[in-house]
Design an enzyme around this catalytic site. Sequence first.
Site, short mmCIF file in Angstrom:
data_model
loop_
_atom_site.label_atom_id
_atom_site.label_comp_id
_atom_site.label_asym_id
_atom_site.label_seq_id
_atom_site.Cartn_x
_atom_site.Cartn_y
_atom_site.Cartn_z
N ARG A 72 0.85 -1.18 -0.15
CA ARG A 72 -0.12 -0.18 0.21
C ARG A 72 1.00 1.37 0.08
NH1 ARG A 72 -5.53 -1.12 1.69
NH2 ARG A 72 -5.83 -3.03 0.36
N ARG A 85 -4.09 6.31 0.53
CA ARG A 85 -4.72 7.50 1.17
C ARG A 85 -3.87 8.34 2.25
NH1 ARG A 85 -9.37 3.71 3.36
NH2 ARG A 85 -7.46 2.23 3.04
N ARG A 131 -8.43 10.99 -5.58
CA ARG A 131 -9.86 10.48 -5.26
C ARG A 131 -10.96 11.19 -5.10
NH1 ARG A 131 -12.41 7.34 -4.26
NH2 ARG A 131 -12.15 5.98 -2.20
N ASP A 157 -6.46 -3.92 -7.38
CA ASP A 157 -7.34 -4.44 -6.37
C ASP A 157 -7.18 -5.96 -6.50
OD1 ASP A 157 -8.18 -3.56 -3.51
OD2 ASP A 157 -9.27 -5.12 -4.14
N TYR A 212 -14.05 -13.36 0.46
CA TYR A 212 -15.01 -12.37 0.15
C TYR A 212 -16.20 -12.72 -0.36
CZ TYR A 212 -11.45 -8.87 1.57
OH TYR A 212 -10.59 -8.12 2.19
O1 CP3 Z 1 0.07 0.06 -3.37
C1 CP3 Z 1 -0.48 -0.74 -3.14
O2 CP3 Z 1 -0.11 -1.82 -2.47
C2 CP3 Z 1 -1.01 -1.66 -4.45
C3 CP3 Z 1 -2.69 -1.40 -4.61
C4 CP3 Z 1 -3.44 -2.25 -3.77
C5 CP3 Z 1 -4.82 -2.00 -3.67
N1 CP3 Z 1 -5.18 -3.16 -2.98
C6 CP3 Z 1 -5.33 -0.74 -3.58
C7 CP3 Z 1 -6.47 -0.35 -2.68
C8 CP3 Z 1 -3.34 -3.62 -3.27
C9 CP3 Z 1 -1.98 -4.49 -3.27
C10 CP3 Z 1 -4.49 -4.27 -2.72
C11 CP3 Z 1 -4.40 -5.53 -2.28
C12 CP3 Z 1 -5.64 -6.01 -1.53
N2 CP3 Z 1 -6.99 -5.49 -1.50
C13 CP3 Z 1 -5.68 -6.90 -0.35
C14 CP3 Z 1 -4.36 -7.75 -0.08
C15 CP3 Z 1 -3.64 -6.74 0.94
C16 CP3 Z 1 -4.03 -6.74 2.03
O3 CP3 Z 1 -4.33 -5.60 2.52
O4 CP3 Z 1 -4.04 -7.85 2.99
C17 CP3 Z 1 -6.96 -6.77 0.01
C18 CP3 Z 1 -7.35 -7.84 1.20
C19 CP3 Z 1 -7.85 -5.90 -0.62
C20 CP3 Z 1 -9.44 -5.68 -0.31
C21 CP3 Z 1 -9.55 -4.40 -0.08
N3 CP3 Z 1 -9.28 -3.35 -0.91
C22 CP3 Z 1 -9.97 -3.93 1.19
C23 CP3 Z 1 -10.13 -4.94 2.24
C24 CP3 Z 1 -10.24 -2.62 1.10
C25 CP3 Z 1 -10.77 -1.58 2.29
C26 CP3 Z 1 -9.83 -1.40 3.23
C27 CP3 Z 1 -9.02 -0.28 3.19
O5 CP3 Z 1 -7.85 -0.45 3.26
O6 CP3 Z 1 -9.73 0.86 2.80
C28 CP3 Z 1 -9.69 -2.39 -0.28
C29 CP3 Z 1 -9.76 -0.84 -0.87
C30 CP3 Z 1 -8.34 -0.48 -1.33
N4 CP3 Z 1 -7.48 -1.22 -2.44
C31 CP3 Z 1 -7.69 0.82 -1.35
C32 CP3 Z 1 -6.52 0.77 -1.80
C33 CP3 Z 1 -5.53 1.93 -1.95
C34 CP3 Z 1 -8.28 1.83 -0.15
C35 CP3 Z 1 -8.09 3.16 -0.67
C36 CP3 Z 1 -9.29 3.99 -1.35
O7 CP3 Z 1 -10.29 3.69 -0.96
O8 CP3 Z 1 -9.12 4.65 -2.18
#
Ligand code: CP3
Length: 349
Positions: free
Chosen positions: A28, A32, A41, A77, A152
């Site tokens: 990540r 944010r 965003r 994602d 999920y």
């Molecule tokens: O920079 C990076 O790491 C690359 C981008 C990336 C995102 N998601 C963008 C994202 C990566 C590698 C992921 C993987 C991901 N997505 C995982 C595995 C990694 C982990 O955290 O264990 C999982 C479980 C997800 C599913 C997911 N996507 C969740 C649970 C959420 C909400 C939780 C949160 O952090 O808000 C997301 C949303 C998400 N995916 C965001 C980002 C940057 C949140 C930011 C936003 O809403 O703009």
Amino acid sequence: MSAPPFNDRFLRACRRQPVDRTPVWFMRQAGRYQPEYRRLRERYDLLTLCKTPELAVQVTLLPVYQMEVDAAILFADIMLPLEPMGAPFRFEAGVGPVLERPIRSAEDVERLRPLEPEADLPFVLEAIRLLRRELQVPLIGFAGAPFTLASYLIEGGPSRAFTQTKALLYREPALAHRLLERLTEAIIAYLKAQARAGAQALQIFDSWVGCLGPSDYRTFVLPHMRRLFAELRGAGVPLIHFGVNTGGLLPLMQEAGGDVIGVDWRVGLDWAWERLGYRTAIQGNLDPALLLGPWERVEQRALEVLDQADGRPGHIFNLGHGVLPQTPPDTLRRLATLIHERTERPTTR
Ligand code: CP3
């Protein structure tokens, strides 16, 4: 002016080769906590950022230009493949991904379509191709692991206890295996396509598999993960196998496969690496919450991680999970620099 030379210390560490400095990147690292990301965003929702190659490229590059990271991770994602497979979802603010229809029955599973990455997710592959023209560090592609994606699909969204997922495993093991098999096939196709498009390493996020005990991992997860890693070996790029809360599963995860095992802060890096018999590279494992506290503590604990790695080839410094949204960007930047400064060493190539 000549272009800067390609920085391959991350790829070398994946293969446990000596490096001039310990490579660093952050899960990540785009997100944010960055004002630039938050501004984007305001104009685009998360799925639009993921599905528009130019925007995904821009977001992927933000941390690469801001900090001394040794790898870029594609902005996407783990949920993206589910929509074309017939399981649409949305991202709900403050919640996470929410499925329109959770999967519980045999009919639900049979309805899932095989993934055709080039046709179904062309924007991801295009973003990879565009990024490879820009980057002087390796590009990491990724996917969710079958169990984490299944959780999920079954829960219908994020979960703490994964009760419904486990109930399906125990009540209908054959159905659970069929679901995991379909997801495995989709993820193999997706990751192979990412490698063909130019991804130079692939990380498999089995983020939630730590909810299982070793014997359920062996029964329900290991066969699918073994197949996934075996089929991806031919892609010719290093494979990173990551999960959270996996202290008790590390030998099984290693048995499943991966050139690098990612660990979180609930285990000492030295303890984890010893359990892995030093036969794989290791990635981790600072607690991301530390970065919300004073710099002195971040520094002290980061140096502790380096001590535990003990200069062995094959350590990739990272957090134990993703960067938290409240993280001060400057703390993350200082951390990357600190790791490089404190691990500088001569190499004979
Ligand atoms: O920079 C990076 O790491 C690359 C981008 C990336 C995102 N998601 C963008 C994202 C990566 C590698 C992921 C993987 C991901 N997505 C995982 C595995 C990694 C982990 O955290 O264990 C999982 C479980 C997800 C599913 C997911 N996507 C969740 C649970 C959420 C909400 C939780 C949160 O952090 O808000 C997301 C949303 C998400 N995916 C965001 C980002 C940057 C949140 C930011 C936003 O809403 O703009």
